[in-house]
Each structure stands twice: as structure tokens, then as C-alpha cells.
Design a protein around this motif. Structure first.
Motif, PDB file in Angstrom:
ATOM      1  N   GLN A 173       0.897  -1.064  -0.161  1.00 20.90           N
ATOM      2  CA  GLN A 173      -0.344  -0.257   0.247  1.00 20.90           C
ATOM      3  C   GLN A 173       1.167   1.076   0.198  1.00 20.90           C
ATOM      4  O   GLN A 173       1.929   1.462   1.108  1.00 20.90           O
ATOM      5  CB  GLN A 173      -1.225   0.227   1.122  1.00 20.90           C
ATOM      6  CG  GLN A 173      -1.612   1.007   1.620  1.00 20.90           C
ATOM      7  CD  GLN A 173      -3.091   1.098   0.510  1.00 20.90           C
ATOM      8  OE1 GLN A 173      -3.160   0.206   1.139  1.00 20.90           O
ATOM      9  NE2 GLN A 173      -3.555   1.970   0.983  1.00 20.90           N
ATOM     10  N   ALA A 174       0.769   2.451  -1.287  1.00 21.81           N
ATOM     11  CA  ALA A 174       1.229   3.119  -1.417  1.00 21.81           C
ATOM     12  C   ALA A 174       1.016   4.595  -0.263  1.00 21.81           C
ATOM     13  O   ALA A 174      -0.108   4.324  -0.011  1.00 21.81           O
ATOM     14  CB  ALA A 174       1.493   4.189  -2.823  1.00 21.81           C
ATOM     15  N   GLN A 175       1.727   4.555   0.836  1.00 26.75           N
ATOM     16  CA  GLN A 175       2.030   5.776   1.433  1.00 26.75           C
ATOM     17  C   GLN A 175       2.528   7.489   1.745  1.00 26.75           C
ATOM     18  O   GLN A 175       3.866   6.563   1.871  1.00 26.75           O
ATOM     19  CB  GLN A 175       1.555   4.952   3.046  1.00 26.75           C
ATOM     20  CG  GLN A 175       0.569   5.782   4.454  1.00 26.75           C
ATOM     21  CD  GLN A 175       0.034   4.693   5.087  1.00 26.75           C
ATOM     22  OE1 GLN A 175       1.307   3.323   5.399  1.00 26.75           O
ATOM     23  NE2 GLN A 175      -0.535   4.773   6.222  1.00 26.75           N
ATOM     24  N   LEU A 176       2.272   8.144   2.135  1.00 24.86           N
ATOM     25  CA  LEU A 176       3.390   8.670   2.447  1.00 24.86           C
ATOM     26  C   LEU A 176       3.468  10.448   4.277  1.00 24.86           C
ATOM     27  O   LEU A 176       1.843   9.460   4.009  1.00 24.86           O
ATOM     28  CB  LEU A 176       3.146  10.283   1.618  1.00 24.86           C
ATOM     29  CG  LEU A 176       3.245  10.600   0.067  1.00 24.86           C
ATOM     30  CD1 LEU A 176       3.337  11.283  -0.815  1.00 24.86           C
ATOM     31  CD2 LEU A 176       4.914   9.135  -0.340  1.00 24.86           C
ATOM     32  N   VAL A 177       3.945   9.714   4.203  1.00 28.35           N
ATOM     33  CA  VAL A 177       3.445  10.662   6.320  1.00 28.35           C
ATOM     34  C   VAL A 177       4.475  11.299   6.577  1.00 28.35           C
ATOM     35  O   VAL A 177       5.544  10.865   6.894  1.00 28.35           O
ATOM     36  CB  VAL A 177       3.828   8.473   6.833  1.00 28.35           C
ATOM     37  CG1 VAL A 177       2.947   9.789   8.414  1.00 28.35           C
ATOM     38  CG2 VAL A 177       2.692   8.062   6.742  1.00 28.35           C
ATOM     39  N   GLU A 178       4.037  12.306   6.805  1.00 25.09           N
ATOM     40  CA  GLU A 178       4.419  13.764   7.499  1.00 25.09           C
ATOM     41  C   GLU A 178       4.769  13.409   8.667  1.00 25.09           C
ATOM     42  O   GLU A 178       3.787  12.668   9.476  1.00 25.09           O
ATOM     43  CB  GLU A 178       3.643  15.057   7.163  1.00 25.09           C
ATOM     44  CG  GLU A 178       3.142  15.235   5.802  1.00 25.09           C
ATOM     45  CD  GLU A 178       1.887  14.813   4.830  1.00 25.09           C
ATOM     46  OE1 GLU A 178       1.278  15.322   4.318  1.00 25.09           O
ATOM     47  OE2 GLU A 178       1.084  14.474   5.698  1.00 25.09           O
ATOM     48  N   SER A 179       5.918  14.398   8.991  1.00 25.97           N
ATOM     49  CA  SER A 179       5.868  14.575  10.056  1.00 25.97           C
ATOM     50  C   SER A 179       6.821  16.050  10.604  1.00 25.97           C
ATOM     51  O   SER A 179       7.324  16.479  10.010  1.00 25.97           O
ATOM     52  CB  SER A 179       6.635  13.866  10.852  1.00 25.97           C
ATOM     53  OG  SER A 179       8.179  13.421  10.578  1.00 25.97           O
ATOM     54  N   GLY A 180       7.174  16.820  11.649  1.00 25.50           N
ATOM     55  CA  GLY A 180       7.585  17.441  12.375  1.00 25.50           C
ATOM     56  C   GLY A 180       6.782  19.184  12.104  1.00 25.50           C
ATOM     57  O   GLY A 180       6.818  20.207  12.695  1.00 25.50           O
ATOM     58  N   GLY A 181       4.999  19.122  12.156  1.00 24.63           N
ATOM     59  CA  GLY A 181       4.712  20.500  12.150  1.00 24.63           C
ATOM     60  C   GLY A 181       4.879  20.614  13.717  1.00 24.63           C
ATOM     61  O   GLY A 181       5.211  19.867  14.323  1.00 24.63           O
TER      62      GLY A 181
END
Length: 118
Positions: A1-9
Motif C-alpha cells: 500500500q502506497a503511503q506518505l506520512v508527514e511529520s515535523g509540524g
């Protein structure tokens, strides 16, 4: 499953810095262009920065000289370094990825809130 996960905000004072990260999984990261978009309350989503797999960058005029997009293909991760933050940078930031030959962004992260205070 393709996934992008952001962090750092997060919350930062005007003039401060933040670094956003976006980790890609389930996709061939090395052949993708990557980008960051943002959406402020009551406004449309706007392009912040893009980076091709060949290293070509593009920035919105409003962030030129303050933000830097970069990538680490070995870690399937790309970044947005944000310096000299302004109140108007407050928004939800989204990372995105697409095949270099395509125009539309195929993959999106869930968004991370950046709030700049005075």
C-alpha cells in the motif's frame, strides 16, 4: 500500500524554523518527483516547493530564499526546511509524490499543521 506520512509540524514563533519530513512507503521513490503544498484556512491549496528525481527545484515566490526542499532516496524521505517563518506561513502542509512524467500528483500525505505565532 502506497503511503506518505508527514511529520515535523508544530507551533513556532515568527522568525523561527521547522523541518518537515515525509516518509514514502510502498512506492518506487527514486523515480518520483516530490513536492510540498499548503492550505491555509479559507484558502485554496497552493504549491510550496517541488523537487524532481534529477534535483531540479521549484519554489513559490513567497517562500524563495526561506524554504528548502530536499530528498534522501536511501531513506525514502524528503524534507522541507522552513526558515524565517512568517505568520502567513501558517497552514496545513501536505507532501505529495508523482511519476516524473505525470502532471497530476498521485500520492498525498495526510497533512501536518504548521502554526506561526507572533
Amino acid at each position: 500500500q502506497a503511503q506518505l506520512v508527514e511529520s515535523g509540524g508544530g507551533l513556532v514563533q515568527a522568525g523561527g524554523s521547522l523541518r518537515l519530513s515525509c516518509v514514502a512507503s510502498g512506492i518506487n521513490f527514486s523515480n518520483k518527483a516530490v513536492g510540498w503544498y499548503r492550505q491555509a484556512p479559507g484558502k485554496s491549496r497552493e504549491l510550496v516547493a517541488t523537487l524532481t528525481n534529477g534535483g531540479i527545484t521549484n519554489y513559490a515566490d513567497s517562500v524563495k530564499g526561506r524554504f528548502t526542499i530536499s530528498r534522501d532516496n536511501a531513506k525514502n524521505t524528503f524534507y522541507l526546511q522552513m526558515n524565517s517563518l512568517k505568520l502567513e506561513d501558517t497552514a496545513v502542509y501536505y507532501c505529495a509524490a508523482r511519476l516524473i512524467i505525470r502532471v497530476t500528483w498521485e500520492y498525498w500525505g495526510q497533512g501536518t499543521q504548521v502554526t506561526v505565532s507572533s
